[in-house]
Scaffold this motif. Structure first.
Motif, mmCIF file in Angstrom:
data_model
loop_
_atom_site.group_PDB
_atom_site.id
_atom_site.type_symbol
_atom_site.label_atom_id
_atom_site.label_comp_id
_atom_site.label_asym_id
_atom_site.label_seq_id
_atom_site.Cartn_x
_atom_site.Cartn_y
_atom_site.Cartn_z
ATOM 1 N N ALA A 207 0.822 -1.213 0.000
ATOM 2 C CA ALA A 207 0.000 0.000 0.000
ATOM 3 C C ALA A 207 0.857 1.264 0.000
ATOM 4 C CB ALA A 207 -0.934 -0.015 1.212
ATOM 5 N N GLY A 208 2.134 1.134 -0.411
ATOM 6 C CA GLY A 208 3.018 2.294 -0.469
ATOM 7 C C GLY A 208 2.906 2.993 -1.825
ATOM 8 N N GLY A 209 3.959 3.751 -2.168
ATOM 9 C CA GLY A 209 3.938 4.516 -3.418
ATOM 10 C C GLY A 209 3.776 3.636 -4.649
ATOM 11 N N ALA A 210 4.467 2.491 -4.659
ATOM 12 C CA ALA A 210 4.400 1.599 -5.825
ATOM 13 C C ALA A 210 2.996 1.017 -5.977
ATOM 14 C CB ALA A 210 5.419 0.471 -5.652
ATOM 15 N N ALA A 211 2.371 0.682 -4.849
ATOM 16 C CA ALA A 211 1.010 0.139 -4.907
ATOM 17 C C ALA A 211 0.018 1.197 -5.391
ATOM 18 C CB ALA A 211 0.608 -0.378 -3.522
ATOM 19 N N HIS A 212 0.218 2.446 -4.964
ATOM 20 C CA HIS A 212 -0.648 3.528 -5.460
ATOM 21 C C HIS A 212 -0.610 3.576 -6.992
ATOM 22 C CE1 HIS A 212 -0.958 5.142 -1.376
ATOM 23 N NE2 HIS A 212 -1.791 6.065 -1.824
ATOM 24 N N ALA A 213 0.620 3.542 -7.533
ATOM 25 C CA ALA A 213 0.774 3.620 -8.994
ATOM 26 C C ALA A 213 0.108 2.419 -9.672
ATOM 27 C CB ALA A 213 2.262 3.674 -9.354
ATOM 28 N N ALA A 214 0.288 1.231 -9.081
ATOM 29 C CA ALA A 214 -0.272 0.012 -9.690
ATOM 30 C C ALA A 214 -1.797 0.037 -9.683
ATOM 31 C CB ALA A 214 0.235 -1.218 -8.938
ATOM 32 N N VAL A 215 -2.378 0.414 -8.553
ATOM 33 C CA VAL A 215 -3.846 0.417 -8.452
ATOM 34 C C VAL A 215 -4.430 1.453 -9.427
ATOM 35 C CG1 VAL A 215 -5.832 0.801 -6.919
ATOM 36 C CG2 VAL A 215 -3.810 -0.424 -6.076
ATOM 37 N N LEU A 216 -3.792 2.622 -9.477
ATOM 38 C CA LEU A 216 -4.277 3.669 -10.387
ATOM 39 C C LEU A 216 -4.181 3.216 -11.847
ATOM 40 C CD1 LEU A 216 -5.293 6.626 -10.509
ATOM 41 C CD2 LEU A 216 -2.916 7.338 -10.702
ATOM 42 N N ALA A 217 -3.016 2.682 -12.214
ATOM 43 C CA ALA A 217 -2.793 2.271 -13.614
ATOM 44 C C ALA A 217 -3.759 1.158 -14.017
ATOM 45 C CB ALA A 217 -1.349 1.798 -13.791
ATOM 46 N N MET A 218 -3.904 0.152 -13.163
ATOM 47 C CA MET A 218 -4.731 -1.003 -13.554
ATOM 48 C C MET A 218 -6.218 -0.659 -13.517
ATOM 49 S SD MET A 218 -2.734 -4.394 -12.263
ATOM 50 C CE MET A 218 -2.614 -4.075 -10.528
ATOM 51 N N THR A 219 -6.634 0.156 -12.545
ATOM 52 C CA THR A 219 -8.049 0.539 -12.475
ATOM 53 C C THR A 219 -8.429 1.390 -13.686
ATOM 54 O OG1 THR A 219 -7.886 0.503 -10.084
ATOM 55 C CG2 THR A 219 -9.806 1.567 -10.991
ATOM 56 N N ASN A 220 -7.564 2.337 -14.025
ATOM 57 C CA ASN A 220 -7.862 3.181 -15.198
ATOM 58 C C ASN A 220 -7.893 2.370 -16.494
ATOM 59 O OD1 ASN A 220 -8.366 5.636 -14.031
ATOM 60 N ND2 ASN A 220 -6.246 6.343 -14.121
ATOM 61 N N ALA A 221 -7.234 1.212 -16.504
ATOM 62 C CA ALA A 221 -7.235 0.367 -17.712
ATOM 63 C C ALA A 221 -8.377 -0.666 -17.676
ATOM 64 C CB ALA A 221 -5.894 -0.339 -17.844
ATOM 65 N N VAL B 125 -6.467 6.890 -4.199
ATOM 66 C CA VAL B 125 -6.566 6.550 -5.625
ATOM 67 C C VAL B 125 -7.963 6.861 -6.153
ATOM 68 C CG1 VAL B 125 -6.453 4.661 -7.285
ATOM 69 C CG2 VAL B 125 -4.695 4.869 -5.559
ATOM 70 N N LYS B 126 -8.960 6.726 -5.304
ATOM 71 C CA LYS B 126 -10.338 7.012 -5.747
ATOM 72 C C LYS B 126 -10.440 8.418 -6.358
ATOM 73 C CE LYS B 126 -15.041 6.128 -4.420
ATOM 74 N NZ LYS B 126 -15.996 5.770 -3.410
ATOM 75 N N ARG B 127 -9.667 9.351 -5.780
ATOM 76 C CA ARG B 127 -9.683 10.732 -6.281
ATOM 77 C C ARG B 127 -9.088 10.847 -7.681
ATOM 78 N NH1 ARG B 127 -8.179 12.218 -0.772
ATOM 79 N NH2 ARG B 127 -5.995 12.205 -1.328
ATOM 80 N N GLY B 128 -8.163 9.936 -8.042
ATOM 81 C CA GLY B 128 -7.443 10.067 -9.311
ATOM 82 C C GLY B 128 -7.935 9.162 -10.420
#
Ligand code: NAP
Length: 288
Positions: A131-145, A166-169
């Motif tokens: 749930a750190g910075g890398a997880a933020h990027a992964a969740v955002l990237a995969m959800t947006n895809a 991430v919900k905000r982005g």
């Protein structure tokens, strides 16, 4: 030294032994950018603000940012690009007119590398560990895809923080759930991909560790993606391969996020093969 007109570097603590200088300097050389140089900018937490303040006058037009500064650096920047706002973390700086702008190329890097490995993210059921910075990027990237994402973290409060950030982005349907670690055994039969976004497995301190508990059998026939790139084969990847799943390491993502940063700084497309080979050679010579 005197011929270098454009400096970029890595702000982190510690920042030694990073693969990035080898990878970025090989890409500069490959494109004939002889007046560009990438170096290390080791920065203890109490010197971060001063580092950012002095960076441009020391000749730096950009930088990468790594652990532990990806979030703490945000208040010291002139502005934050959309990619970094969504991920709530900055991994790349670029000087624009009078100030540094913070970007996040990890979000691009993870999606680009999954796609280049033939992973179809639409409706993919992904389990993110961390749930750190890398997880933020992964969740955002995969959800947006278009993926459905479940998050599990050692400390579940951080997983909920990630959910809210991430919900905000997210620009598409927000198909994200958070579970306790104890639910792992039940969830595992319902996922297509498991991604390690924790530091477990990373050289030098956590090589013996895996985020996957020994008491839960690793599923077969799925994809295991490890963001850790050093060593190139981790314990998590071995657990996946032993169970008959496909294991992918984090080196491809490292190259893709680095290539996106290179493009932001120079306006040019680097040769990602050159970057990958330079990273592999560096790791081979380091022989951890
Ligand atoms: N391939 C790439 O391009 C790339 C890009 C970015 C990051 N990474 C890698 O991704 C990893 C995470 O980076 P980050 O920036 O997200 O770090 P971070 O913000 O410090 O977060 C670390 C995460 O790892 C978890 N964790 C640490 N040790 C653990 C263990 N033994 N078991 C289970 N969970 C553990 C933490 O859990 P708690 O919250 O419970 O403490 C937290 O969720 C690092 O190894 C980094 O090198 C790779």
């Amino acid at each position: 030294m005197g011929d270098i007109k454009h400096r970029v570097g890595l702000i982190g603590w510690p920042a030694d032994h990073s693969v990035s200088p080898a990878m970025q300097n090989a890409a500069f050389k490959d494109l004939g950018l002889a007046d560009w140089e990438y170096d290390l900018l080791p920065t203890p937490p109490n010197e971060l603000e001063v580092r950012v303040k002095n960076l441009h006058e020391r000749g730096y037009v950009g930088a990468n940012v790594t652990v532990p500064h990806k979030q703490k650096i945000m208040p010291f920047l002139g502005s934050i690009a959309l990619s970094a706002r969504g991920a709530n973390a900055v991994n790349t700086l670029i000087w624009e007119e009078h100030h540094f702008v913070g970007h996040n190329t990890d979000v691009f890097g993870i999606r680009a590398d999954l796609e280049s490995n033939g992973v179809d993210l639409k409706n993919l059921r992904a389990l993110v560990l961390g749930a750190g910075g890398a997880a933020h990027a992964a969740v955002l990237a995969m959800t947006n895809a278009g993926a459905q994402v479940t998050i599990i973290n050692r400390h579940s409060q951080r997983a909920w923080d990630l959910y809210r950030n991430v919900k905000r982005g997210v620009t598409s349907k927000f198909n994200v759930a958070v579970h306790e670690r104890s639910a792992l055994g039940k969830i595992v039969s319902q996922v297509d991909l498991i991604m390690n976004c924790t530091s477990a497995g990373m050289w030098p301190h956590y090589v013996q560790e895996s985020p996957w508990p020994d008491e839960v059998p690793f599923p077969s026939g799925i994809i295991a993606y490890d963001m850790v790139y050093r060593p190139t084969v981790t314990r998590f990847m071995r657990q996946a391969a032993d169970a008959g799943s496909r294991a992918i390491g984090g080196l491809g993502m490292l190259v893709q996020q680095g290539a996106a940063a290179f493009h932001l700084w120079t306006g040019k497309e680097p040769n990602t093969e050159v970057m990958l080979n330079a990273a592999k050679n560096y790791l081979e010579e380091a022989k951890d």
